[in-house]
Scaffold this motif. Structure first.
Motif, PDB file in Angstrom:
ATOM      1  N   TRP A 121      77.047  77.903  83.748  1.00  0.00           N
ATOM      2  CA  TRP A 121      76.477  76.531  83.496  1.00  0.00           C
ATOM      3  C   TRP A 121      74.883  76.194  83.461  1.00  0.00           C
ATOM      4  O   TRP A 121      73.676  76.124  83.208  1.00  0.00           O
ATOM      5  N   THR A 147      77.152  86.082  73.122  1.00  0.00           N
ATOM      6  CA  THR A 147      75.136  85.688  72.910  1.00  0.00           C
ATOM      7  C   THR A 147      74.845  84.731  72.080  1.00  0.00           C
ATOM      8  O   THR A 147      74.113  83.924  72.449  1.00  0.00           O
ATOM      9  N   THR A 204      66.132  77.221  83.477  1.00  0.00           N
ATOM     10  CA  THR A 204      64.848  77.343  83.348  1.00  0.00           C
ATOM     11  C   THR A 204      64.511  78.670  84.151  1.00  0.00           C
ATOM     12  O   THR A 204      65.485  79.003  84.413  1.00  0.00           O
ATOM     13  N   VAL A 248      74.075  78.514  80.031  1.00  0.00           N
ATOM     14  CA  VAL A 248      73.840  78.864  78.944  1.00  0.00           C
ATOM     15  C   VAL A 248      74.511  76.690  78.464  1.00  0.00           C
ATOM     16  O   VAL A 248      74.974  76.048  78.737  1.00  0.00           O
ATOM     17  N   SER A 249      74.540  77.284  76.819  1.00  0.00           N
ATOM     18  CA  SER A 249      73.669  76.106  76.375  1.00  0.00           C
ATOM     19  C   SER A 249      75.709  75.442  76.000  1.00  0.00           C
ATOM     20  O   SER A 249      75.793  74.422  75.501  1.00  0.00           O
ATOM     21  N   ASP A 250      76.464  76.578  74.980  1.00  0.00           N
ATOM     22  CA  ASP A 250      77.534  76.591  75.027  1.00  0.00           C
ATOM     23  C   ASP A 250      78.643  77.556  75.388  1.00  0.00           C
ATOM     24  O   ASP A 250      78.547  78.116  75.703  1.00  0.00           O
ATOM     25  N   ARG A 251      79.155  76.815  76.689  1.00  0.00           N
ATOM     26  CA  ARG A 251      79.972  77.399  78.178  1.00  0.00           C
ATOM     27  C   ARG A 251      81.291  78.122  77.299  1.00  0.00           C
ATOM     28  O   ARG A 251      82.073  79.589  77.393  1.00  0.00           O
ATOM     29  N   GLY A 259      73.860  80.627  73.819  1.00  0.00           N
ATOM     30  CA  GLY A 259      72.078  80.184  74.145  1.00  0.00           C
ATOM     31  C   GLY A 259      71.972  80.607  75.299  1.00  0.00           C
ATOM     32  O   GLY A 259      73.135  80.970  76.149  1.00  0.00           O
ATOM     33  N   TRP A 260      71.368  80.262  75.530  1.00  0.00           N
ATOM     34  CA  TRP A 260      70.840  80.345  76.618  1.00  0.00           C
ATOM     35  C   TRP A 260      70.187  78.528  76.888  1.00  0.00           C
ATOM     36  O   TRP A 260      69.127  78.220  76.412  1.00  0.00           O
ATOM     37  N   ALA A 261      70.031  77.506  78.121  1.00  0.00           N
ATOM     38  CA  ALA A 261      70.004  76.550  79.074  1.00  0.00           C
ATOM     39  C   ALA A 261      68.821  76.308  80.303  1.00  0.00           C
ATOM     40  O   ALA A 261      68.150  75.386  79.891  1.00  0.00           O
ATOM     41  N   GLN A 278      69.418  87.048  76.345  1.00  0.00           N
ATOM     42  CA  GLN A 278      68.222  86.622  75.708  1.00  0.00           C
ATOM     43  C   GLN A 278      67.819  88.492  75.036  1.00  0.00           C
ATOM     44  O   GLN A 278      66.472  88.329  74.319  1.00  0.00           O
ATOM     45  N   ARG A 317      77.071  82.588  70.369  1.00  0.00           N
ATOM     46  CA  ARG A 317      77.287  81.169  70.341  1.00  0.00           C
ATOM     47  C   ARG A 317      76.837  80.926  71.606  1.00  0.00           C
ATOM     48  O   ARG A 317      76.774  79.241  72.203  1.00  0.00           O
TER      49      ARG A 317
END
Length: 430
Positions: free
Chosen positions: A304, A167, A175, A306-309, A171-173, A284, A169
């Motif tokens: 798709w 988690t 909305t 997350v910030s870093d797949r 992240g969360w992107a 999160q 690495r």
């Protein structure tokens, strides 16, 4: 829908096992001694702990709805454990465009004292003959050993994804959708799992109907759950207050870190917003560094979101296995994404699906008729046809593996027609 309990034991397997001084018979689950013996043999076969009386009582109610069969030594005492077990029931299997009756097979065990005597063959072939005699066009199972079932015409048809997330690495992107996620108690969790599965299972091919004991276990409400006290549940309510998603999970500390791993037992979401909200809750969550979950569809959108797949590891493995018994009934029960007109030569060593069949699809509706004298476009084993059936396996890939004899153009046309709009999913074991 056929009640599998009304179908007698297969006479061919009965005779074959009798020749080895073995009795092959239905188990009467209303008799406590029979029920306990069956369940204890099942637990032994799957290397589980010896079940307590409480576990046996809780499980027997679910097994009463199934056709339970045991194999015994001739003259075995009342209450003796069977040396082999199997059970089955008829359930709806979701296919593209609808449903088809499926003969579900479970609890396949043979005692370590009776291996290499053809008992498993008698059990499985007996189940297939029973299903065919009942007019059920397809059989299915989930397996602990993947090398056994191909010899009976089964094939891995519904792959699943095992997902692990770092988690920090990933992240969360995404909305955040409108609506909210909230905690629920275990009884509410169980009820939502059941209700939402009834909706979700119709949205993707490969799913089957659930049952109460399955959801009791996921929710941590059964006496045999290994970490019942740790089970937690959340649900997602959309902006109108309707429940659209539910998730069962547990948290466990990663040793010497004061950080945690979240193990997700089950996610059921009937809208994309619900799935996004539940994934967002998980990724999160405070103090959670790692998430693991199995039995997700191979096209799950998480990479798709997350910030870093590269923080999301997806491992695809076999899960749902299918076996076609009646080619016209099975192929005509589903819809197709493109027109096709092919003659299939199906090879089946057990004879159920053997023959040449013309499949004609127009306006997504199929017509299947025997074509003994027509030129053949495709030659394939029944296992290959079963792999293709719910739209999760590529004919082009099977051709490359030498499991489908056709031109590249014909294999591509089969893919165009057979592939499901979304990857098939089987979100439970059975």
């Amino acid at each position: 829908m056929t009640d599998a309990r009304s179908i007698p034991v297969d006479p061919t397997s009965l005779e074959r096992l009798a020749g080895q001084q073995l009795t092959y018979r239905n188990i009467d689950m209303s008799l406590p001694a029979d029920a306990e013996a069956f369940f204890r043999a099942d637990a032994r076969g799957f290397l589980d702990s010896e079940p307590s009386a409480e576990v046996i009582t809780a499980t027997t109610a679910a097994l009463e709805a199934r056709r339970n069969i045991g194999v015994f030594e001739v003259g075995a005492d009342e209450g003796a454990l069977p040396v082999a077990t199997v059970n089955s029931w008829v359930t709806p299997l979701t296919v593209p465009g609808g449903e088809v009756d499926m003969w579900a097979i479970s609890s396949v065990t043979v005692s370590g004292t009776h291996r290499r005597r053809g008992i498993a063959r008698a059990l499985l072939e007996g189940e297939l003959r029973a299903a065919a005699s009942a007019g059920v066009p397809i059989a299915g199972l989930t397996v602990s050993e993947a090398t056994i079932y191909g010899r009976y015409g089964f094939a891995s048809a519904i792959p699943a994804a095992r997902i692990t997330v770092d988690t920090r690495r990933a992240g969360w992107a995404a909305t955040a959708p409108a609506g909210r996620v909230e905690y629920i108690d275990k009884e509410t969790l169980r009820d939502h799992l059941s209700t939402l599965h009834d909706v979700a299972r119709t949205q993707r091919s490969g799913q089957i109907a659930g049952w109460k004991l399955r959801w009791d276990r996921v929710a941590g409400l059964t006496p045999d759950h290994p970490s019942a006290a740790s089970v937690r549940g959340v649900r997602y309510l959309d902006e109108h207050g309707a429940v659209r998603g539910v998730m069962a999970y547990k948290l466990a500390e990663i040793p010497d870190t004061f950080r945690f791993e979240m193990t997700i037992f089950h996610i059921s979401a009937v809208t994309s917003d619900a799935l996004t909200a539940l994934w967002g809750f998980a990724l999160q969550h405070d103090l959670v560094d790692r998430i693991s979950v199995d039995l997700r569809p191979i096209d799950d959108p998480l990479p798709w979101l997350v910030s870093d797949r590269r923080g999301v590891e997806v491992v695809v493995h076999d899960h749902g296995w299918l076996r076609i018994l009646d080619v016209p009934a099975a192929l005509s029960a589903r819809t197709y994404r493109a027109p096709i007109d092919v003659v299939l030569r199906v090879v089946d060593s057990l004879g159920f699906a053997e023959g040449s069949w013309r499949l004609t699809v127009d306006d997504s509706i199929a017509r299947v008729v025997p074509e003994a004298d027509a030129a053949v476009d495709v030659v394939l084993d029944v296992a290959a046809l079963s792999a293709l059936y719910v739209g999760g396996v590529s004919a082009v890939q099977l051709r490359a593996a030498g499991l489908l004899d056709a031109t590249a153009q014909v294999a591509a046309s089969i893919d165009d027609a057979f592939r499901a709009a979304e990857a098939p999913l089987l979100g439970i074991w059975y």
